[in-house]
Design an enzyme around this catalytic site. Structure first.
Site, mmCIF file in Angstrom:
data_model
loop_
_atom_site.group_PDB
_atom_site.id
_atom_site.type_symbol
_atom_site.label_atom_id
_atom_site.label_comp_id
_atom_site.label_asym_id
_atom_site.label_seq_id
_atom_site.Cartn_x
_atom_site.Cartn_y
_atom_site.Cartn_z
ATOM 1 N N THR A 12 15.662 -35.375 15.445
ATOM 2 C CA THR A 12 16.148 -35.282 16.825
ATOM 3 C C THR A 12 15.768 -36.488 17.662
ATOM 4 O O THR A 12 16.547 -36.932 18.513
ATOM 5 C CB THR A 12 15.570 -34.002 17.480
ATOM 6 N N ASP A 58 19.305 -35.748 9.562
ATOM 7 C CA ASP A 58 18.750 -34.516 10.117
ATOM 8 C C ASP A 58 17.822 -34.011 9.030
ATOM 9 O O ASP A 58 18.228 -33.900 7.864
ATOM 10 C CB ASP A 58 19.875 -33.505 10.397
ATOM 11 N N THR A 90 11.779 -32.539 12.975
ATOM 12 C CA THR A 90 10.718 -31.523 12.991
ATOM 13 C C THR A 90 10.950 -30.410 11.962
ATOM 14 O O THR A 90 9.997 -29.789 11.506
ATOM 15 C CB THR A 90 10.603 -30.879 14.390
ATOM 16 N N ASP A 91 12.215 -30.168 11.593
ATOM 17 C CA ASP A 91 12.497 -28.993 10.756
ATOM 18 C C ASP A 91 11.706 -29.001 9.444
ATOM 19 O O ASP A 91 11.204 -27.961 9.009
ATOM 20 C CB ASP A 91 14.000 -28.900 10.453
ATOM 21 N N THR A 273 0.771 -16.502 0.498
ATOM 22 C CA THR A 273 1.133 -15.370 1.354
ATOM 23 C C THR A 273 2.176 -15.809 2.382
ATOM 24 O O THR A 273 2.147 -16.936 2.864
ATOM 25 C CB THR A 273 -0.089 -14.776 2.077
ATOM 26 N N CYS A 275 2.203 -14.387 5.143
ATOM 27 C CA CYS A 275 1.533 -14.193 6.431
ATOM 28 C C CYS A 275 1.214 -15.535 7.062
ATOM 29 O O CYS A 275 0.929 -16.504 6.380
ATOM 30 C CB CYS A 275 0.222 -13.434 6.257
HETATM 31 N N1 ASP Z 1 17.184 -30.677 13.020
HETATM 32 C C1 ASP Z 1 16.254 -31.665 13.542
HETATM 33 C C2 ASP Z 1 15.586 -32.323 12.358
HETATM 34 O O1 ASP Z 1 14.728 -31.716 11.774
HETATM 35 C C3 ASP Z 1 15.248 -31.032 14.426
HETATM 36 C C4 ASP Z 1 14.236 -31.983 15.049
HETATM 37 O O2 ASP Z 1 14.058 -33.108 14.642
HETATM 38 O O3 ASP Z 1 13.536 -31.530 15.986
HETATM 39 O O4 ASP Z 1 15.940 -33.422 11.985
#
Ligand code: ASP
Length: 342
Positions: A12, A58, A90-91, A273, A275
């Site tokens: 992102t 992405d 982030t994913d 786990t 959890c």
């Molecule tokens: N879909 C994006 C990615 O992981 C989400 C992000 O970067 O926050 O590339």
């Protein structure tokens, strides 16, 4: 003069809007420099940096084969820089952070992953703050590990998980403490930083994207799912995301037989786990202890992301099933909590 290499691989942070939502776009390095120039004097306090851009993705499109290219890029530049920042979506950042941690064992410089919840240049973006913090931490010579710097925290790369699709503090390490808190000052907890007992053991092995399968347990799941996943001859490890303290449906004989058959064929079956907090405790319940008979390796409090990445790194490195099983129980870089480190 301290010099940092920023390796930009997507996410992102560098995306632009399209009719179908955010999409990756090239040229983040230049846009970043432009934004930092706009930030004026504040940017002067940052270390100097170069930017190396890989084709941006992405990170939902991440494959283990990407890790090799990134590890090679970092290792090729290792002696020319004081620290490294990886700009990543982030994913799947938690998977990549763990994989890089396992490929850069014995590292003597910081590798800091960061990204953003809102793209650079969009109102209320967290991109610039995250990059500035990551650059600052990448210049801290005491950090000799892969870590994720995001929002207000620095986390160990092999312990971190994405916990929010909404909050700026998008990451946490449910079984660990932060390595640093980023407030007005950067409070680095030096006593928590990783210390190596050996020198560099770098690796950038050829990954097989299909080598590791994962199976999240849910009520009603049976042998069919296990056999379907392990029917692929390229699947050499199966990671179970079990219930609670590591439990599975122990009354389902066919399910247990399918796990035992996979183990007998040389597929490494391991157990984490599902959890958020806590650990696999194989003796706690009969529904967990049955897994020992099926040859399943319990992975204590390792995160699913770290377990999956470690299996991949081991298998890509050519380890046979016995070696993989043994190495899973060894703590390489803090992926196991202190109470589980042999
Ligand atoms: N879909 C994006 C990615 O992981 C989400 C992000 O970067 O926050 O590339």
């Amino acid at each position: 003069m301290t010099r940092i290499l920023i390796l930009s691989v997507g996410g992102t942070i560098g995306m632009v809007a399209s009719a179908r939502g955010y999409v990756p776009a090239p040229g983040l390095g230049e846009r970043l420099r432009h934004a930092l120039r706009g930030a004026g004097a504040a940017a002067d306090a940052l270390p100097a940096f170069d930017v190396l851009e890989q084709p941006p993705i992405d990170s939902a499109d991440l494959r283990p084969t990407h890790w090799r290219a990134w590890a090679q890029a970092l290792q090729a530049a290792w002696d020319d820089y004081d620290g490294f920042v990886l700009l990543h979506g982030t994913d799947t950042m938690a998977w990549s952070a763990a994989a890089l941690a396992f490929m850069l064992r014995g590292q003597d410089k910081p590798v800091i992953l960061t990204g953003a919840q809102v793209p650079l240049g969009v109102a209320r973006s967290d991109a610039l703050a995250n990059v500035c913090a990551a650059l600052t931490l990448a210049a801290c010579a005491d950090v000799r590990e892969v870590a994720v710097c995001f929002g207000r925290h620095l986390w160990r790369g092999c312990r971190v998980r994405k916990v929010s699709a909404q909050r700026f503090d998008a990451f946490a390490a449910p079984n660990d403490e932060p390595l640093a808190e980023l407030g007005i000052a950067v409070a680095l907890h030096r006593q928590r930083l990783w210390r190596w007992s050996h020198g560099r053991r770098f690796a950038a092995p050829p990954f097989d994207d299909r080598a590791v399968a994962a199976l999240a347990l849910h009520p009603g799941l049976g042998a069919v799912a296990v056999r379907a996943l392990t029917a692929d001859a390229r699947v050499r490890a199966l990671l179970l995301h079990s219930y609670g303290a590591g439990n599975v449906p122990a009354q389902d004989r066919a399910f247990l037989d399918a796990l035992a058959d996979a183990s007998a064929r040389g597929v490494v079956v391991a157990n984490v786990t599902q959890c958020w907090h806590g650990a696999v405790d194989p003796g706690a319940y009969a529904t967990g202890s049955v897994l020992a008979d099926a040859g399943v390796v319990p992975l204590a409090d390792m995160t699913p992301e770290a377990a999956w990445a470690k299996l991949h790194v081991l298998l890509a490195g050519g380890a046979d099933a016995a070696t993989v099983r043994a190495e899973l129980g060894r703590n390489w870089c803090g992926e196991l909590g202190p109470q589980y480190q042999p």
